[in-house]
Design a protein around this motif. Structure first.
Motif, short mmCIF file in Angstrom:
data_model
loop_
_atom_site.label_atom_id
_atom_site.label_comp_id
_atom_site.label_asym_id
_atom_site.label_seq_id
_atom_site.Cartn_x
_atom_site.Cartn_y
_atom_site.Cartn_z
N ARG A 168 -3.95 -0.81 11.38
CA ARG A 168 -2.53 -1.90 11.21
C ARG A 168 -2.08 -1.25 12.66
O ARG A 168 -1.50 -2.40 12.86
CB ARG A 168 -1.80 -0.96 10.17
N LYS A 191 9.00 8.13 12.31
CA LYS A 191 7.54 9.17 12.44
C LYS A 191 6.11 8.85 13.17
O LYS A 191 5.67 9.73 13.55
CB LYS A 191 7.20 9.48 10.63
N HIS A 192 5.98 7.28 13.47
CA HIS A 192 4.43 7.69 14.05
C HIS A 192 4.68 6.71 15.66
O HIS A 192 3.42 6.55 15.59
CB HIS A 192 3.81 6.39 12.92
N GLY A 247 -7.11 3.90 8.49
CA GLY A 247 -6.11 2.06 7.37
C GLY A 247 -4.83 2.31 8.50
O GLY A 247 -4.45 1.34 9.08
N GLN A 248 -4.15 3.65 8.76
CA GLN A 248 -3.36 3.49 9.74
C GLN A 248 -3.54 2.93 10.82
O GLN A 248 -2.67 2.25 11.91
CB GLN A 248 -1.54 4.37 9.93
N SER A 303 -7.81 0.90 1.18
CA SER A 303 -7.28 0.47 2.14
C SER A 303 -7.41 -1.05 3.19
O SER A 303 -6.80 -1.50 2.85
CB SER A 303 -7.26 1.36 3.89
N SER A 358 -4.99 9.77 16.91
CA SER A 358 -6.17 10.74 16.22
C SER A 358 -5.06 11.51 14.95
O SER A 358 -5.33 12.01 14.36
CB SER A 358 -6.10 11.52 17.01
N GLU A 359 -3.18 10.97 15.07
CA GLU A 359 -2.75 11.61 13.88
C GLU A 359 -2.70 10.72 12.96
O GLU A 359 -1.66 10.40 11.97
CB GLU A 359 -1.75 12.11 14.65
N LEU A 360 -2.94 9.80 12.55
CA LEU A 360 -2.95 8.75 11.97
C LEU A 360 -4.36 8.04 10.98
O LEU A 360 -5.62 8.77 11.41
CB LEU A 360 -3.00 7.09 13.00
N SER A 361 -4.33 8.25 9.80
CA SER A 361 -5.53 7.55 8.70
C SER A 361 -6.21 6.53 9.70
O SER A 361 -6.13 5.00 10.91
CB SER A 361 -5.14 6.94 7.54
N ARG A 366 3.51 9.32 17.48
CA ARG A 366 1.93 10.11 17.96
C ARG A 366 0.74 9.62 18.30
O ARG A 366 0.59 8.51 18.73
CB ARG A 366 1.76 9.66 16.41
P1 ADP Z 1 -4.32 6.13 4.33
O1 ADP Z 1 -3.90 5.70 3.00
O2 ADP Z 1 -4.15 4.83 5.43
O3 ADP Z 1 -5.87 6.43 4.27
P2 ADP Z 1 -4.34 9.24 4.56
O4 ADP Z 1 -4.14 9.31 3.06
O5 ADP Z 1 -5.79 9.19 5.32
O6 ADP Z 1 -3.88 7.45 4.71
O7 ADP Z 1 -3.10 9.96 5.56
C1 ADP Z 1 -1.93 10.12 4.85
C2 ADP Z 1 -0.61 10.82 6.14
O8 ADP Z 1 -1.26 11.69 6.47
C3 ADP Z 1 -0.24 9.76 6.56
O9 ADP Z 1 1.33 9.67 7.05
C4 ADP Z 1 -1.02 9.89 7.74
O10 ADP Z 1 0.11 9.72 8.84
C5 ADP Z 1 -1.18 11.75 7.68
N1 ADP Z 1 -2.30 11.60 8.37
C6 ADP Z 1 -3.73 11.42 8.42
N2 ADP Z 1 -4.36 11.75 9.29
C7 ADP Z 1 -3.07 12.62 10.25
C8 ADP Z 1 -3.82 13.84 11.21
N3 ADP Z 1 -4.96 14.02 11.24
N4 ADP Z 1 -3.08 14.43 11.53
C9 ADP Z 1 -1.94 14.50 10.94
N5 ADP Z 1 -1.51 13.69 10.37
C10 ADP Z 1 -1.88 12.87 9.83
#
Ligand code: ADP
Ligand code: ADP
Length: 228
Positions: free
Chosen positions: A144, A128-129, A140-141, A171, A135-138, A132
């Motif tokens: 990591r 999934k990741h 915390g992600q 996180s 910017s498409e990850l949180s 990407r």
């Molecule tokens: P965390 O618990 O690490 O703070 P989030 O609750 O922010 O995570 O994110 C939850 C899910 O949403 C994750 O699977 C992440 O990949 C997805 N996500 C977060 N921000 C984006 C974004 N801008 N675009 C696409 N997916 C996102």
């Protein structure tokens, strides 16, 4: 593993950042470095990969002065996780993690397997990741991924300079756990900077307490003498 011998750092403007410190980081331990802002933690870390040179004294890795290592070899062998999330925004997660392994000319197939393994270790879904953008990850992600990038090429030493400072408490707690289990699994030498005493005590095999450019104590958490 890492030895500081009478290391002093005075910046060109006269700021005395380290005052003749002696420190020995043991092979495979997680040492936390704690102390108030300005006490010299980052200066100490940056000396280990020669971003900053000592004014006096020497830093050794495996008993060899770091000046004697080829600078690229030295840096490839030390993973550095920074305070601010420092992923390249135009590159995918996979590309970000691959930077050092590619410089080391790892085979594509080995690298791909390695990325799966790494992402799995910190609970990121590789399918999934990996394609990407950051910017498409949180937050915390992303942090990591910063840790994985530092680990990717299997360095001997990992330096982490307040890697959680930009994160929310949940996180942060999760990432603390992830790093501890990573450390158990990979048994690398880790130096981890924090200004949070609870974090230092919870994470360190030993804790090094700094104040105003000096080391006041280095010991196992249970042996430290803490001021109330
Ligand atoms: P965390 O618990 O690490 O703070 P989030 O609750 O922010 O995570 O994110 C939850 C899910 O949403 C994750 O699977 C992440 O990949 C997805 N996500 C977060 N921000 C984006 C974004 N801008 N675009 C696409 N997916 C996102
Ligand atoms: P910490 O990481 O514990 O906050 P630093 O190692 O960043 O501490 O800084 C130690 C001291 O050196 C501080 O007084 C800081 O202001 C000073 N310092 C850090 N970098 C520089 C620099 N490039 N030039 C002058 N002084 C600096």
């Amino acid at each position: 593993m890492i030895t500081f011998k009478d290391v002093t750092k005075t910046y060109p403007d006269g700021t005395s950042a380290l005052k003749s410190i002696n420190l020995n980081v043991k092979d495979g331990e997680l040492l936390t470095l704690i102390g108030p802002s300005g006490c010299g933690k980052t200066t100490t870390m940056k000396m280990i990969n020669r971003l900053i040179e000592p004014t006096e004294g020497e830093v050794l890795i495996h008993n060899k002065n770091i000046q004697e290592y080829n600078i690229h070899e030295l840096r490839w062998n030390i993973g550095y996780v920074l305070q601010e999330i420092a992923l390249f925004p135009h590159m995918t997660i996979e590309e970000n993690i691959s930077i050092v392994p590619e410089m080391k000319k790892w085979k594509k197939k080995d690298l791909s397997v390695r990325i799966d393994e790494l992402m799995d270790m910190v609970g990121l879904d590789s399918v999934k990741h990996r394609k990407r953008k950051p910017s498409e990850l949180s937050g915390g992600q992303q942090q990591r991924v910063g840790v994985l990038r530092a680990l990717a090429a299997d360095p001997d030493i990992i330096l982490m300079d307040e890697p959680f400072s930009a994160l929310d408490p949940i996180s942060r707690e999760q990432l603390q756990k992830d790093i501890l289990s990573l450390h158990k699994e990979i048994k690398k030498t880790i130096v981890f900077v924090t200004h949070d005493i609870d974090e230092a005590l919870a994470m360190g095999d030993r804790v090094c307490i700094m104040r105003e450019g000096t080391i006041v104590q280095v010991d196992k958490p249970q042996n430290l003498i803490l001021n109330p």
